[in-house]
Design a protein around this motif. Structure first.
Motif, mmCIF file in Angstrom:
data_model
loop_
_atom_site.group_PDB
_atom_site.id
_atom_site.type_symbol
_atom_site.label_atom_id
_atom_site.label_comp_id
_atom_site.label_asym_id
_atom_site.label_seq_id
_atom_site.Cartn_x
_atom_site.Cartn_y
_atom_site.Cartn_z
ATOM 1 N N ARG A 209 -15.908 2.879 3.121
ATOM 2 C CA ARG A 209 -15.076 3.637 4.058
ATOM 3 C C ARG A 209 -13.646 3.780 3.553
ATOM 4 N NH1 ARG A 209 -17.620 4.836 8.625
ATOM 5 N NH2 ARG A 209 -19.286 3.459 9.269
ATOM 6 N N TYR A 210 -13.173 2.743 2.870
ATOM 7 C CA TYR A 210 -11.822 2.798 2.313
ATOM 8 C C TYR A 210 -11.925 2.320 0.877
ATOM 9 C CZ TYR A 210 -12.601 -1.867 4.127
ATOM 10 O OH TYR A 210 -13.189 -3.064 4.434
ATOM 11 N N PRO A 211 -11.065 2.816 -0.009
ATOM 12 C CA PRO A 211 -11.097 2.305 -1.374
ATOM 13 C C PRO A 211 -10.696 0.834 -1.363
ATOM 14 C CG PRO A 211 -9.181 3.701 -1.038
ATOM 15 C CD PRO A 211 -10.012 3.833 0.192
ATOM 16 N N MET B 198 -1.327 10.921 -5.109
ATOM 17 C CA MET B 198 -0.875 11.501 -6.377
ATOM 18 C C MET B 198 -1.795 11.092 -7.530
ATOM 19 S SD MET B 198 1.572 13.407 -5.820
ATOM 20 C CE MET B 198 2.724 13.775 -4.516
ATOM 21 N N TRP C 292 -9.363 -6.997 -1.274
ATOM 22 C CA TRP C 292 -9.872 -6.418 -0.025
ATOM 23 C C TRP C 292 -11.372 -6.655 0.056
ATOM 24 C CZ3 TRP C 292 -7.299 -0.994 1.089
ATOM 25 C CH2 TRP C 292 -5.936 -1.209 1.354
ATOM 26 N N PHE D 6 0.853 -1.186 0.000
ATOM 27 C CA PHE D 6 0.000 0.000 0.000
ATOM 28 C C PHE D 6 0.885 1.231 0.000
ATOM 29 C CE2 PHE D 6 -2.214 3.402 2.149
ATOM 30 C CZ PHE D 6 -3.404 3.442 1.447
ATOM 31 N N ASP D 7 0.572 2.153 -0.875
ATOM 32 C CA ASP D 7 1.401 3.351 -0.981
ATOM 33 C C ASP D 7 0.484 4.573 -0.963
ATOM 34 O OD1 ASP D 7 3.042 5.416 -1.695
ATOM 35 O OD2 ASP D 7 4.215 4.218 -3.105
ATOM 36 N N LYS D 8 0.400 5.214 0.201
ATOM 37 C CA LYS D 8 -0.511 6.350 0.339
ATOM 38 C C LYS D 8 -0.095 7.518 -0.543
ATOM 39 C CE LYS D 8 -3.971 8.511 2.090
ATOM 40 N NZ LYS D 8 -5.339 8.006 1.932
ATOM 41 N N VAL D 9 1.205 7.723 -0.659
ATOM 42 C CA VAL D 9 1.676 8.865 -1.443
ATOM 43 C C VAL D 9 1.236 8.708 -2.889
ATOM 44 C CG1 VAL D 9 3.712 10.089 -2.232
ATOM 45 C CG2 VAL D 9 3.621 9.196 0.096
ATOM 46 N N ARG E 196 -4.806 10.249 -7.428
ATOM 47 C CA ARG E 196 -6.092 10.912 -7.313
ATOM 48 C C ARG E 196 -5.997 12.355 -7.818
ATOM 49 N NH1 ARG E 196 -9.600 10.915 -1.893
ATOM 50 N NH2 ARG E 196 -8.295 12.631 -1.229
#
Lengths: 499, 691
Positions: free
Chosen positions: A324-326, A266, A331, A259-262, A268
């Protein structure tokens, strides 16, 4: 010598009984030509169409039925089988057989479906049939793990030969996909043409023999509902049909490498694609009201509903649920949502006989789009496969003689007693269970008919009124009773203060 | 005059019932702001534990609940839940739930829990009415009930969703006090037994029952000292104490405490004293004055000697429990800060600031002394009790913020008494005169009414703005005034619930333990039931250690995920970096050689987080988990919105990998990596991968 008639009769009966129980496949048929087309363009549903030319090569006996074999490995993914006569387009009646053993096929044995021909096929005659079957979730992601924004590659794998109850003279398999073909089995008879791969024609099976596979890219969303439960609550008093849908959903895309939030932020910002399913679209009737979306820990406040829309003459609204979460590949997300519609649109009344006609299942579409507003046409892409489906219709208290009609075979239909909201005699709940729902079931309806008298309508208010009245009477009685031995003293405030 | 065929007395009675009904409606209604603004959701931290245990009780039945050993809390120690909680609130909710289901009403247990406190607030108002009626008259009772219904000091703990012990305990507190005063007045064993029953319910619901079991004996002692012994008092207290104590010992969490802990000794002493006094009264009625004097002399010496002996023996055998820390902090507000950081780190244990009183009680704070004055003027047994209650509750409310809660009922009752006296003086029927003479009366009544209305207005406003936030869900307002919900906590918890294995353990600071158990349904190492300081200190140490030490400790404790709360993106100031000093302090208390508070301040003595931070700070696990890659989205010149400092320019992390980060970066979850396949350290592996 006097023939032993008794023994002969016994033998005859035994033979008759034997032929009755084994219910053997009509012998003597031959598939002179078979073309199988596998459509992978609307995943996760896989449509297989086998076009066969059938000849009756028997000397004298006419064939009344044609048997279809579903390979054991795919049997529990099968959603639907239909057989059509190609020339007239007429659908044949198909029934599932529960044969103990099928001829000379080694276990694991296939499942047999038997189609009844419109007219018996006379010896030497030919007929063309189309066998359509729909499977869910037979295509798996390979590799199983990809990067967050990586391409999704899928693997289709099956036997090169068509499984049939009858010999096949000549056959061919065509696999159609929606994306670039990354790889396919290199056998002598295989060839690629753009987005489709052909295996065959074979006269005596492929060389080398065995399963064939196709690997292809398809970046569209694929979801599966591990469980889906739709509930209808009928209320005659409020003229209200309440609909509640429970889902346990999983994204079928390959799992996330990390998982890479950054990167997510980006992509998005840049409106670039990634494999997260961000929105779930639910089509609801145009007159739906009181909508809500809830999961086990409360409201999901990020949902929205569109205004009344119109597409191909069909008026509806779209609930845009944001989980709630993508949802990344593999998942899970579980939730339920509901709404109300006016009952009168779904109910026909003839004296005491009520007929309720409601959709068999609702559709849900997952979208990975980065846009806030998803294009309207997306609502008709069926990209969610329902593995285990349960439909519950709760009828009002007092409904009797319940009759349920579903336009296709379902696994089970039950009627359970249940009590809600001050019920005194309880009500009937119709429970329909079905595994692997074919996408075409979205347009089908369930018809529930029941008797419901005017008296039943007044049953609940009457019961409640009587109970309340009884309580009043009881308290009134109690307050008039003298429980102590001595006469009650008139209440005064003089004794109250401590001196 | 007859209206509706009712006599004047019946009319008043009907009117009173109507008024009480309206008060109940207002009390319930004003607590529903949180549901209207947000949703029907369980609030904050402790309520999540209560909710979870209630669900367990409803699903598994009472016997299983009583014997529940929860292995998912305090991993790997576990927690004996049935024996370490006050079951009153759970049993109440379960009873309501089962009653509704017996009537075929399919209500959700969450809704029962959410609306329990507002429902009980209506009952509190009615109990307050009875108390007011007991000490003065119906007018005072109705006024007290109206105050109690909306007093912010009580609303703060009983809004819809605030599913905590206090939600029902305040009702039981008022009810018990009313029944006690009634028992003293009536003097029958029956009414005292009813009082003891109510006390038992209170014991089962809240640890604050200690307040009752000290205040009631104090009332008795003071009455004795005032020479007001009566048989009524004797019967009431003896019955109450014997039954109440026996009943309270049935709660496993209380057990034998009433027989040996210091908090319960006053009640035991008063029980002994009243027997002695009763004996003395009995003897005096039968002997001459001289004989009586000799008898008293002997008895006093004997009793004192006996008492001293028992006390010495008990202390030597260690049977008398040492005074607990929370008890000390009641007397010395600086005690906790020095000795028990874990108590001091909880904001509701802080001393109360003056504005808080006004905030929570508004005009009642002025009416309160007036009520005390009226009590003194007419000093009955009841009024002695009121005065004692007000003195002690006022003191405790000053020591600890959350004890304003116990002060609120008495303030409401005394304010009711005060206003009732005003009404009595200015609205009495006898003093009707010419028109001009009515002007001062009208002015006074008008002023008082204005005051009461402004109190109602203040209460509603406070409730809607200050006390209706669930704190699980946050709200912000956009520049255009739009309401925006920030739901990062539930996003993270639900992600854990759906996408990790049920046995996987989550490490986080203890504040989030109950929420993790309730919403994510995953085992935690520490939670809000802070019974094991060492375990908490270990978690603090993991957070404060460098990455390698933390990795080793985390693996040794079977941790799979680490969860941190990080507010720098939104400016949420209650995040883990701001709580970090408490973690360090608690860890230092247990591991003084490994964690030192001064290491986390830089050379200039600042609590910095950017490039000027101290080495220990920069290397600590918590700092790394919070700021890992945060700068990449915020840009090179970015600021931490909470600390108002420049972000650290580079943060490396090798032993942990990002598992999930919520939309606003408020909750970050990391997976503890498994050991490297080639036996390298993760740093070496990362170095190898990057070349």
């Amino acid at each position: 010598m006097k023939p032993n008639w008794q023994a002969f009769a016994t033998l005859l009966f035994a033979a008759l009984a034997f032929s009755g129980t084994t219910d053997a496949v009509d012998g003597g048929l031959i598939n002179t030509n078979a073309i199988r087309t596998i459509d992978l363009r609307s995943l996760p549903a896989v449509t297989e169409q086998v076009g066969v030319v059938v000849q009756n090569s028997h000397d004298s006996k006419a064939a009344k039925t044609y048997s279809v074999y579903i390979p054991h490995a795919k049997a529990d993914r099968l959603a639907k089988v239909t057989v059509h006569e190609r020339k007239s387009g007429a659908e044949l009646q198909v029934s599932k057989m529960d044969n103990e053993h099928l001829g000379n096929i080694l276990p694991p044995q296939p499942i047999e479906y038997r189609a009844t021909l419109l007219q018996p096929l006379q010896p030497g005659e030919k007929i063309s049939l189309n066998i359509d079957s729909v499977y869910l979730n037979t295509v798996e992601p390979r590799p199983k793990v990809v990067e967050q924004t990586g391409d999704q590659t899928w693997l289709w794998k099956d036997d090169a030969c068509i499984l049939s109850a009858y010999p096949i003279n000549k056959e061919k398999t065509v696999v159609r996909t929606n994306g670039e073909i990354k790889a396919y089995s290199q056998i002598k008879e295989s060839s690629k043409d753009g987005k489709s791969v052909t295996f065959g024609p074979f006269i005596n099976g492929p060389s080398p023999n065995g399963p064939v596979e196709v690997r292809f890219r398809d970046n569209r969303e694929q979801l599966e509902a591990l469980t889906h439960r739709r509930e209808y609550f009928v209320s005659h008093w409020a003229n209200d049909l309440n609909i509640l849908e429970h889902y346990a959903l999983r994204n079928r895309a390959p799992a996330l490498e990390a998982f890479d939030k950054v990167k997510q932020t980006m992509s998005r910002f840049m409106k670039a694609r990634d494999n997260f399913v961000k929105t779930l679209l639910v089509k609801v009737p145009a007159d739906a009201r009181d909508m809500y979306v809830v999961d086990e820990i409360g409201n999901v406040s990020t949902s929205a509903v569109t205004r009344r829309q119109r597409l191909d003459g069909d008026a509806f609204k779209v609930m845009q649920l944001k989980p709630r979460y993508p949802l990344a590949g593999q998942w899970n997300y579980t939730w339920w949502h509901g709404y109300s519609v006016p009952l009168s649109n779904y109910l026909r009344v003839n004296h005491n006989r009520h007929a309720l006609r409601v959709p068999f299942i609702g559709s849900i579409v997952g979208s990975a789009s980065q846009k806030e507003e998803i294009p309207l046409t997306a609502i008709n892409t069926h990209n969610t496969a329902v593995n285990a489906y349960e439909l519950r219709i709760t009828l009002p208290e007092g409904a009797t003689n319940v009759d349920v009609r579903v336009p296709f075979d379902v696994d089970s239909i039950r009627q359970l007693p249940q009590s809600y909201y001050f019920d005194s005699s309880g009500r009937t709940v119709v429970v329909i269970e079905h595994a692997n729902v074919a996408p075409s079931a979205v347009d089908t309806h369930v018809l529930v008919t029941y008797d419901y008298s005017v008296l039943s309508l007044w049953q609940k208010p009457l019961v409640i009124a009587i109970v309340v009245f009884a309580l009043f009477a009881l308290t009134s009685l109690c307050s008039r009773m003298q429980l102590g031995l001595a006469a009650a003293k008139p209440a005064t405030t003089a004794t109250k203060k401590t001196q | 005059m007859k209206v509706l065929g009712l006599s004047a007395v019946d009319q008043t009675r009907l009117l009173r019932i109507c008024i009480l009904g309206l008060i109940s409606v207002v009390a319930i209604g004003s607590r529903l702001y949180s549901v209207l603004r947000f949703e029907s959701v369980i609030h904050e931290f402790d309520p999540w534990f209560n909710y979870r245990t209630t669900k367990y009780l409803v699903q598994h039945g009472f016997e299983k609940f009583w014997n529940w050993f929860d292995e998912s809390a305090w991993y790997p120690l576990g927690r004996v839940v049935g024996g370490t909680l006050y079951p009153g609130i759970m049993v109440t909710s379960a009873a309501i739930y089962n009653a509704l289901h017996a009537l075929n009403i399919p209500v959700d247990i969450r809704n029962v829990c959410v609306f329990l406190a507002p429902g009980f607030s209506a009952l509190t108002a009615i109990a307050t009415y009875q108390l007011g009626k007991e000490v003065k008259n119906e007018t005072a009772g109705l006024l007290a009930a109206a105050f109690m219904g909306v007093a912010p000091g009580y609303i703060s703990r009983s809004v819809a969703g605030s599913y905590d012990n206090e939600g029902i305990a305040i009702f039981l507190l008022v009810l018990t006090f009313w029944l006690w005063l009634r028992a003293v007045r009536v003097g029958s064993a029956m009414s005292a037994a009813v009082c003891a029953l109510s006390y038992f319910y209170m014991v089962s619901a809240w640890g604050g029952y200690v307040f009752i079991i000290n205040l009631v004996p104090l009332h008795v002692c003071v009455l004795l000292a005032m020479g007001r012994f009566s048989n009524r008092l004797y019967v009431a207290y003896s019955t109450f104490y014997a039954l109440g104590t026996l009943a309270s010992m049935q709660i496993p969490f209380v057990g034998f405490q009433p027989t040996f802990t210091s908090e319960h000794m006053a009640a035991l002493g008063a029980f002994g004293l009243i027997q002695v006094v009763a004996a003395a009264y009995y003897v005096r009625a039968r002997v001459t004055a001289v004989q009586f004097r000799a008898f008293v002399g002997c008895a006093v010496v004997l009793v004192a000697a006996l008492g001293a002996c028992v006390l010495v023996v008990l202390t030597m055998r260690g049977a008398v429990a040492p005074w607990t820390g929370r008890f000390y902090s009641l007397w010395d507000t600086a005690y906790a800060k020095v000795h028990i950081p874990i108590i001091a780190s909880v904001s509701e244990h802080q001393p109360t600031a003056w504005p808080n009183f006004f905030f929570d009680l508004n005009v009642l704070i002025w009416l309160f002394p007036a009520g005390i004055y009226f009590s003194f003027r007419e000093l009955s047994d009841n009024h002695v009790f009121l005065i004692l209650y007000s003195v002690f509750a006022a003191y405790f409310a000053g020591v600890m913020v959350r004890l304003i809660l116990t002060l609120t009922p008495i303030v409401c009752v005394l304010a009711g008494v005060a206003v009732a006296n005003v009404f009595e003086a200015y609205l009495s029927r006898g003093s009707s005169g010419p028109g001009v003479a009515q002007v001062p009366r009208a002015a006074v009544i008008g002023a008082v009414l204005f005051l009461l209305c402004s109190f109602q207005w203040h209460s509603s406003w406070i409730t809607s703005t200050a006390y209706s936030s669930p704190s699980v869900v946050l709200a912000s307002r956009g520049p255009d005034g739009s309401h925006h919900i920030i739901d990062d906590f539930r996003e993270a918890y639900y992600w854990l619930r759906r996408n990790t294995e049920p046995h996987e353990r989550v490490l986080s600071w203890w504040d989030y333990g109950y929420q993790l158990a309730g919403m994510a349904d995953r085992p935690t190492l520490v939670d809000n039931n802070t019974w094991n300081n060492t375990h908490i200190a270990t978690v603090g140490r993991i957070m404060a250690s460098d990455e390698d030490t933390a990795y080793e400790l985390a693996r040794r404790h079977d941790v799979d995920y680490v969860l941190v709360v990080f507010g720098a993106m939104l400016g949420y100031s209650g995040d883990d970096i701001n709580k970090f000093l408490w973690m360090i302090r608690i860890a230092q208390g247990v591991y003084p050689n490994d964690v030192r508070e001064q290491d986390f301040f830089n050379a200039a003595g600042e609590y910095a987080i950017g490039d000027t931070a101290s080495k220990a700070m920069r290397e600590s696990l918590l700092h790394k988990l919070c700021y890992y890659r945060f700068g990449e989205v915020m840009g090179a010149q970015a600021f931490d919105r909470v600390r108002k400092q420049r972000l650290p320019s580079s943060v490396s992390l090798h032993n942990f990998e990002e598992a999930y980060t919520t939309e606003n970066w408020m909750v970050r979850i990391y997976r503890v990596k498994s050991l490297d396949n080639f036996g390298r350290s993760h740093h070496e592996a990362a170095k190898f991968d990057s070349t």
